[in-house]
Design a protein around this motif. Structure first.
Motif, PDB file in Angstrom:
ATOM      1  N   VAL A   1       0.928  -1.020   0.021  1.00  0.00           N
ATOM      2  CA  VAL A   1       0.034   0.075   0.181  1.00  0.00           C
ATOM      3  C   VAL A   1       0.844   1.386  -0.155  1.00  0.00           C
ATOM      4  O   VAL A   1       1.992   1.261   0.704  1.00  0.00           O
ATOM      5  CB  VAL A   1      -0.864  -0.160   1.361  1.00  0.00           C
TER       6      VAL A   1
ATOM      7  N   GLY B   1       0.413   8.091  -1.585  1.00  0.00           N
ATOM      8  CA  GLY B   1       0.258   8.638  -2.773  1.00  0.00           C
ATOM      9  C   GLY B   1       0.260   7.771  -4.112  1.00  0.00           C
ATOM     10  O   GLY B   1      -0.396   6.820  -4.084  1.00  0.00           O
TER      11      GLY B   1
ATOM     12  N   SER C   1       6.223   8.508  -5.073  1.00  0.00           N
ATOM     13  CA  SER C   1       5.670  10.042  -4.902  1.00  0.00           C
ATOM     14  C   SER C   1       6.627  10.569  -3.454  1.00  0.00           C
ATOM     15  O   SER C   1       6.297  11.576  -3.116  1.00  0.00           O
ATOM     16  CB  SER C   1       4.184  10.016  -4.386  1.00  0.00           C
TER      17      SER C   1
ATOM     18  N   GLU D   1      10.520  10.245  -1.550  1.00  0.00           N
ATOM     19  CA  GLU D   1      11.803  10.763  -1.600  1.00  0.00           C
ATOM     20  C   GLU D   1      12.430   9.968  -2.779  1.00  0.00           C
ATOM     21  O   GLU D   1      13.352  10.410  -3.580  1.00  0.00           O
ATOM     22  CB  GLU D   1      12.768  10.524  -0.429  1.00  0.00           C
ATOM     23  N   SER D   2      12.044   8.646  -3.211  1.00  0.00           N
ATOM     24  CA  SER D   2      12.505   8.203  -4.453  1.00  0.00           C
ATOM     25  C   SER D   2      12.274   8.894  -5.773  1.00  0.00           C
ATOM     26  O   SER D   2      13.179   9.210  -6.615  1.00  0.00           O
ATOM     27  CB  SER D   2      11.609   6.598  -4.626  1.00  0.00           C
TER      28      SER D   2
ATOM     29  N   ARG E   1      12.535  11.876  -5.961  1.00  0.00           N
ATOM     30  CA  ARG E   1      13.075  13.229  -5.896  1.00  0.00           C
ATOM     31  C   ARG E   1      14.643  12.687  -5.663  1.00  0.00           C
ATOM     32  O   ARG E   1      15.686  13.673  -5.415  1.00  0.00           O
ATOM     33  CB  ARG E   1      12.630  14.100  -4.598  1.00  0.00           C
TER      34      ARG E   1
ATOM     35  N   ALA F   1      19.646   9.233  -7.923  1.00  0.00           N
ATOM     36  CA  ALA F   1      19.918   8.070  -8.576  1.00  0.00           C
ATOM     37  C   ALA F   1      21.251   7.582  -9.041  1.00  0.00           C
ATOM     38  O   ALA F   1      21.631   6.740  -9.893  1.00  0.00           O
ATOM     39  CB  ALA F   1      18.803   7.615  -9.338  1.00  0.00           C
TER      40      ALA F   1
ATOM     41  N   ALA G   1       8.046   0.425   4.899  1.00  0.00           N
ATOM     42  CA  ALA G   1       9.110   1.200   4.146  1.00  0.00           C
ATOM     43  C   ALA G   1       8.571   2.294   3.709  1.00  0.00           C
ATOM     44  O   ALA G   1       8.655   2.834   2.668  1.00  0.00           O
ATOM     45  CB  ALA G   1       9.357   0.066   2.614  1.00  0.00           C
TER      46      ALA G   1
ATOM     47  N   ASN H   1      10.280   5.444   4.337  1.00  0.00           N
ATOM     48  CA  ASN H   1      11.466   6.391   4.546  1.00  0.00           C
ATOM     49  C   ASN H   1      11.690   6.305   5.904  1.00  0.00           C
ATOM     50  O   ASN H   1      12.879   6.301   6.386  1.00  0.00           O
ATOM     51  CB  ASN H   1      11.276   7.299   3.563  1.00  0.00           C
TER      52      ASN H   1
ATOM     53  N   TYR I   1      27.124  16.402  -5.255  1.00  0.00           N
ATOM     54  CA  TYR I   1      26.851  14.948  -6.161  1.00  0.00           C
ATOM     55  C   TYR I   1      26.413  15.426  -7.476  1.00  0.00           C
ATOM     56  O   TYR I   1      25.299  16.249  -7.440  1.00  0.00           O
ATOM     57  CB  TYR I   1      26.113  13.983  -5.497  1.00  0.00           C
TER      58      TYR I   1
ATOM     59  N   GLY J   1      14.704  17.539  -1.674  1.00  0.00           N
ATOM     60  CA  GLY J   1      14.340  16.321  -1.027  1.00  0.00           C
ATOM     61  C   GLY J   1      14.927  16.151   0.401  1.00  0.00           C
ATOM     62  O   GLY J   1      15.771  16.997   0.838  1.00  0.00           O
TER      63      GLY J   1
ATOM     64  N   VAL K   1      16.680  13.249   3.368  1.00  0.00           N
ATOM     65  CA  VAL K   1      17.670  12.139   3.319  1.00  0.00           C
ATOM     66  C   VAL K   1      17.780  12.244   5.049  1.00  0.00           C
ATOM     67  O   VAL K   1      17.859  13.229   5.764  1.00  0.00           O
ATOM     68  CB  VAL K   1      18.972  12.322   2.727  1.00  0.00           C
TER      69      VAL K   1
ATOM     70  N   ASP L   1      18.746   5.416   5.305  1.00  0.00           N
ATOM     71  CA  ASP L   1      19.518   5.146   4.254  1.00  0.00           C
ATOM     72  C   ASP L   1      20.580   6.420   3.596  1.00  0.00           C
ATOM     73  O   ASP L   1      21.039   6.132   2.676  1.00  0.00           O
ATOM     74  CB  ASP L   1      18.708   4.619   3.190  1.00  0.00           C
ATOM     75  N   SER L   2      20.575   7.633   4.293  1.00  0.00           N
ATOM     76  CA  SER L   2      21.455   8.621   4.132  1.00  0.00           C
ATOM     77  C   SER L   2      21.229   9.013   2.429  1.00  0.00           C
ATOM     78  O   SER L   2      20.501   8.744   1.900  1.00  0.00           O
ATOM     79  CB  SER L   2      22.750   8.437   4.580  1.00  0.00           C
ATOM     80  N   GLY L   3      22.434   9.412   1.693  1.00  0.00           N
ATOM     81  CA  GLY L   3      22.400   9.656   0.389  1.00  0.00           C
ATOM     82  C   GLY L   3      22.884   8.330  -0.212  1.00  0.00           C
ATOM     83  O   GLY L   3      23.196   8.269  -1.468  1.00  0.00           O
TER      84      GLY L   3
ATOM     85  N   THR M   1      21.108   1.941  -2.986  1.00  0.00           N
ATOM     86  CA  THR M   1      21.587   0.427  -2.683  1.00  0.00           C
ATOM     87  C   THR M   1      21.213   0.262  -1.387  1.00  0.00           C
ATOM     88  O   THR M   1      20.821  -0.840  -1.122  1.00  0.00           O
ATOM     89  CB  THR M   1      23.318   0.691  -2.522  1.00  0.00           C
TER      90      THR M   1
HETATM   91  C1  LIG Z   1      17.750  14.956  -3.861  1.00  0.00           C
HETATM   92  C2  LIG Z   1      18.107  13.751  -3.329  1.00  0.00           C
HETATM   93  C3  LIG Z   1      19.091  13.142  -3.900  1.00  0.00           C
HETATM   94  C4  LIG Z   1      19.416  11.712  -3.474  1.00  0.00           C
HETATM   95  N1  LIG Z   1      20.351  11.155  -4.250  1.00  0.00           N
HETATM   96  C5  LIG Z   1      20.788   9.962  -4.062  1.00  0.00           C
HETATM   97  C6  LIG Z   1      21.760   9.211  -4.713  1.00  0.00           C
HETATM   98  O1  LIG Z   1      22.150   9.708  -5.781  1.00  0.00           O
HETATM   99  N2  LIG Z   1      21.701   7.798  -4.537  1.00  0.00           N
HETATM  100  C7  LIG Z   1      21.342   7.223  -3.733  1.00  0.00           C
HETATM  101  O2  LIG Z   1      21.554   6.126  -3.490  1.00  0.00           O
HETATM  102  N3  LIG Z   1      20.369   7.752  -2.768  1.00  0.00           N
HETATM  103  C8  LIG Z   1      20.252   8.902  -3.011  1.00  0.00           C
HETATM  104  N4  LIG Z   1      19.217   9.537  -2.079  1.00  0.00           N
HETATM  105  C9  LIG Z   1      18.501   8.827  -1.182  1.00  0.00           C
HETATM  106  C10 LIG Z   1      17.333   7.988  -1.653  1.00  0.00           C
HETATM  107  O3  LIG Z   1      16.767   8.691  -2.666  1.00  0.00           O
HETATM  108  C11 LIG Z   1      16.374   7.656  -0.761  1.00  0.00           C
HETATM  109  O4  LIG Z   1      17.004   7.128   0.406  1.00  0.00           O
HETATM  110  C12 LIG Z   1      15.603   6.626  -1.183  1.00  0.00           C
HETATM  111  O5  LIG Z   1      14.703   6.875  -2.424  1.00  0.00           O
HETATM  112  C13 LIG Z   1      14.356   6.197  -0.231  1.00  0.00           C
HETATM  113  O6  LIG Z   1      13.502   5.307  -0.631  1.00  0.00           O
HETATM  114  P1  LIG Z   1      12.356   4.691   0.120  1.00  0.00           P
HETATM  115  O7  LIG Z   1      11.650   3.704  -0.439  1.00  0.00           O
HETATM  116  O8  LIG Z   1      12.771   4.358   1.574  1.00  0.00           O
HETATM  117  O9  LIG Z   1      11.410   6.021   0.598  1.00  0.00           O
HETATM  118  P2  LIG Z   1      10.100   6.741  -0.316  1.00  0.00           P
HETATM  119  O10 LIG Z   1      10.747   6.863  -1.619  1.00  0.00           O
HETATM  120  O11 LIG Z   1      10.060   8.088   0.384  1.00  0.00           O
HETATM  121  O12 LIG Z   1       9.097   5.813  -0.193  1.00  0.00           O
HETATM  122  C14 LIG Z   1       8.319   5.724   1.056  1.00  0.00           C
HETATM  123  C15 LIG Z   1       6.747   5.831   0.646  1.00  0.00           C
HETATM  124  O13 LIG Z   1       6.099   5.574   1.740  1.00  0.00           O
HETATM  125  C16 LIG Z   1       4.683   6.398   1.520  1.00  0.00           C
HETATM  126  N5  LIG Z   1       4.355   6.146   2.858  1.00  0.00           N
HETATM  127  C17 LIG Z   1       4.481   7.088   3.756  1.00  0.00           C
HETATM  128  N6  LIG Z   1       3.535   6.803   4.774  1.00  0.00           N
HETATM  129  C18 LIG Z   1       2.845   5.927   4.505  1.00  0.00           C
HETATM  130  C19 LIG Z   1       1.778   5.383   4.980  1.00  0.00           C
HETATM  131  N7  LIG Z   1       1.326   5.669   6.323  1.00  0.00           N
HETATM  132  N8  LIG Z   1       0.819   4.434   4.286  1.00  0.00           N
HETATM  133  C20 LIG Z   1       1.377   4.332   2.854  1.00  0.00           C
HETATM  134  N9  LIG Z   1       2.300   4.689   2.462  1.00  0.00           N
HETATM  135  C21 LIG Z   1       3.043   5.870   3.072  1.00  0.00           C
HETATM  136  C22 LIG Z   1       5.343   7.556   0.912  1.00  0.00           C
HETATM  137  O14 LIG Z   1       4.372   8.323   0.166  1.00  0.00           O
HETATM  138  C23 LIG Z   1       6.371   7.002  -0.067  1.00  0.00           C
HETATM  139  O15 LIG Z   1       6.127   7.240  -1.330  1.00  0.00           O
HETATM  140  C24 LIG Z   1      18.659  10.941  -2.534  1.00  0.00           C
HETATM  141  C25 LIG Z   1      17.682  11.690  -1.889  1.00  0.00           C
HETATM  142  C26 LIG Z   1      17.252  12.759  -2.075  1.00  0.00           C
HETATM  143  C27 LIG Z   1      16.166  13.589  -1.453  1.00  0.00           C
END
Ligand SMILES: Cc1cc2nc3c(=O)[nH]c(=O)nc-3n(C[C@H](O)[C@H](O)[C@H](O)COP(=O)(O)OP(=O)(O)OC[C@H]3O[C@@H](n4cnc5c(N)ncnc54)[C@H](O)[C@@H]3O)c2cc1C
Ligand code: FES
Length: 532
Positions: free
Chosen positions: A68, A71, A75, A77-78, A80, A83, A239, A241, A293, A352, A354, A379-381, A385
């Motif tokens: 689930v 959004g 939507s 941080e992925s 934004r 990559a 998951a 974030n 970066y 975005g 982190v 998961d920092s920057g 991975t």
């Molecule tokens: C500007 C920027 C540049 C970056 N550059 C890099 C890079 O070059 N290389 C790298 O390795 N990492 C990078 N990162 C870090 C990386 O992008 C993130 O750590 C990663 O995308 C996080 O993925 P995620 O799935 O954990 O989180 P997200 O993509 O945030 O996914 C979490 C999802 O959970 C959903 N959610 C939240 N609460 C609920 C709820 N209650 N019910 C249902 N859904 C919910 C949210 O809507 C969201 O879509 C960068 C981050 C930013 C912001």
């Protein structure tokens, strides 16, 4: 999801007013909303790279999975990210060796190389068309750092078995700050939204279920409640974030930072497809030293897009350095233009969030104190991975398969030493509460310009006010429903951000980033701005 949400932006699509290059160049990834109760083996909450990778791995291992997402997919941080898919960890191997010793640091390096390989294998297996490439990465000196840091890092990468090279130049870049760089071969890059689309299609093909516009409102050991329906499950993976199932524990082990990105076209072929990072601003006031970066993404037959990021600050604290958000893009543009003069006008900009973990490693595994709720966070920057490792490790934990890295990333680990200054960061969190009793940025909501917000005082109350494009004022509580931080207006992304643990809210009060799980309370406002 509140359809009467006051714009400026649709938080189902992305988590701020600026759309990233990826969001602008791909359609929204929508599925049906959850409209009935269901039973499954594993429910995954969150449709970013971590949630989708986990769902994919679990289905491959024969589990029944429901995912689930509140959004649309990507939507958070992925969508934004920038990559870079890399094993060049942003907290430096020489720090990791100090914290964890050489043997464990070798395992850490191996885990990130394995994650890159996993991404590649999956793209090939599922024929995902996402501009994936193997590329070289180059770590070079920041103007504020010393050559010795680069040498230390080179030695450390060798100690842990990485095939790096020290170069006496920085390929394709005007090396203003020193000629040397460390080359990391066999890194990766892709178009994140195209990759997520491929993963989601593979999930559906294997019989997984994905529901978007479906927010998990309650998470417990028996499953979740979302959109008023229940999903019963034996195992629950959060998951999101930043975990939304845990009120305190994890949020004292990681700190939220906001980071800025620009994108500008360059003639195709002018720059190689590569990743570049500097070693970070050693003069910064922040414990996690901001670094730059840069990478190149294909655009069309004539152009590529140069994508550069940096200028980070702790969430809601841009003003602590007296550098407003808008100025951070200007500084980033100036820095980039100097080193990559072929860039043209900036066409894309976004920021975005982190999460910087206390000891550099993500938290992946059982939520502390729980037997069947798992988390992926911190998961920092290196989220591409780390999130991929999240899917691999949690699947192994759930199916009872040995995993060489599960202990390293265990959210309950106790690290006696930390990379930064824990007390400093913890003190910074506490200091953010002081605003509760001191002055606010603007006295009267009427003083605001259209499309501007602020947190104002009304007696002892803190009110988050927003003046829309029709000069109508909207008001919500200005106090974070997580643990009572006073919110700050983010004029760049048009959101209210909590400087304590990084929760964020739209101008209408809808929560868009945890750890808060509930929206801001709406407040009626009179024309004279007094609050009912
Ligand atoms: C500007 C920027 C540049 C970056 N550059 C890099 C890079 O070059 N290389 C790298 O390795 N990492 C990078 N990162 C870090 C990386 O992008 C993130 O750590 C990663 O995308 C996080 O993925 P995620 O799935 O954990 O989180 P997200 O993509 O945030 O996914 C979490 C999802 O959970 C959903 N959610 C939240 N609460 C609920 C709820 N209650 N019910 C249902 N859904 C919910 C949210 O809507 C969201 O879509 C960068 C981050 C930013 C912001
Ligand atoms: S996010 Fe914890 S108090 Fe706001």
């Amino acid at each position: 999801m509140d359809n009467k949400e006051i714009k400026p932006f649709d938080s189902r699509v992305t988590s701020g007013n600026n759309n990233s290059f990826w969001i602008k160049t791909s359609p929204s990834l929508k599925y049906d909303k959850l409209t009935e109760n269901c039973i499954t083996e594993v429910v995954v909450v969150g449709g970013g790279i971590a949630g989708l990778t986990t769902a994919y791995c679990l289905l491959k291992a024969g589990k029944k999975v429901v995912l689930v997402e509140d959004g649309f997919l990507g939507s958070g941080e992925s969508g934004r990210t920038t990559a870079h898919i890399t094993c060049a960890l942003d907290d430096r191997y020489y720090n990791l060796e100090k914290l964890f010793g050489r043997k464990k640091t070798t395992l850490i390096a191996n885990s990130h190389m394995a994650a890159i390989q996993w991404v590649e294998n999956t793209i090939l297996r599922e024929s995902i068309d996402c501009n994936y490439k193997r590329v070289n990465g180059y770590l070079f000196l920041s103007a504020t750092d010393k050559r010795g840091s680069l040498e230390k890092e080179y030695e450390s990468t060798k100690n842990v078995g990485l095939i790096t090279k020290m170069l006496k130049y920085v390929p394709d870049m005007n090396a203003e700050d020193g000629e040397w760089s460390i080359e990391f071969p066999d890194q990766g890059q892709f178009h994140i939204m195209k990759y997520l689309k491929g993963l989601s299609e593979a999930i559906i093909k294997m019989g997984g279920k994905i529901y978007t516009e479906t927010r998990a409102e309650e998470i417990s050991s028996t499953g979740i409640k979302a959109n008023g329906f229940s999903v019963h499950a034996k195992e629950i993976v959060v998951a999101t974030n930043t975990p939304v199932n845990d009120w305190v524990t994890m949020h004292t082990k990681q700190w939220p930072y906001r980071t800025y990105v620009i994108g500008a076209k360059i003639p195709k072929g002018k720059l190689s497809y590569s990743l570049w990072w500097d070693t970070g601003d050693m003069d910064s006031k922040w414990i996690s030293e901001p670094y730059h970066y840069v990478r190149v993404e294909p655009f069309d037959d004539s152009y590529d897009v140069l994508i550069a990021g940096g200028e980070d600050h702790k969430v809601g604290q841009a003003d602590a350095e007296d550098i407003p958000e808008e100025e951070r893009y200007l500084r980033l543009a100036k820095w980039t233009k100097k080193r990559f003069p072929e860039m043209s006008e900036i066409e894309y900009k976004w920021s975005g969030q982190v999460l910087e973990p206390i000891d550099s490693l993500a938290f992946i595994g059982k939520n502390p104190g729980s037997d069947n709720i798992y988390i992926i966070t911190g998961d920092s920057g290196n989220g591409m991975t780390h999130a991929t490792l999240g899917g691999m490790i949690i699947t192994d934990l759930i199916i009872g398969r040995d995993n060489p890295w599960s202990e390293l990333y265990d959210p309950s680990r106790i690290t006696l030493k930390t990379t930064g200054d824990y007390l400093h960061e913890a003190g910074n969190m506490t200091a953010q509460y002081v605003d509760w009793i001191t002055g606010s940025e603007i006295k009267e909501a009427e003083n605001l310009k259209p499309c501007q917000g602020a947190v104002i005082n009304s007696g002892m109350k803190k009110i988050a006010v927003y003046k829309d494009e029709n000069n109508e004022i909207h008001a919500c509580s200005g106090v974070c429903p997580h643990l009572g931080g006073v919110l700050k207006w983010n004029d760049d992304e048009k959101t209210f951000d909590c400087p304590v643990h990084g929760s964020r809210f739209t101008v209408g009060g809808t929560v868009i980033n945890g750890p808060a799980v509930s929206d801001l309370k709406k407040i009626d406002i009179h024309h004279d701005s007094s609050v009912k």
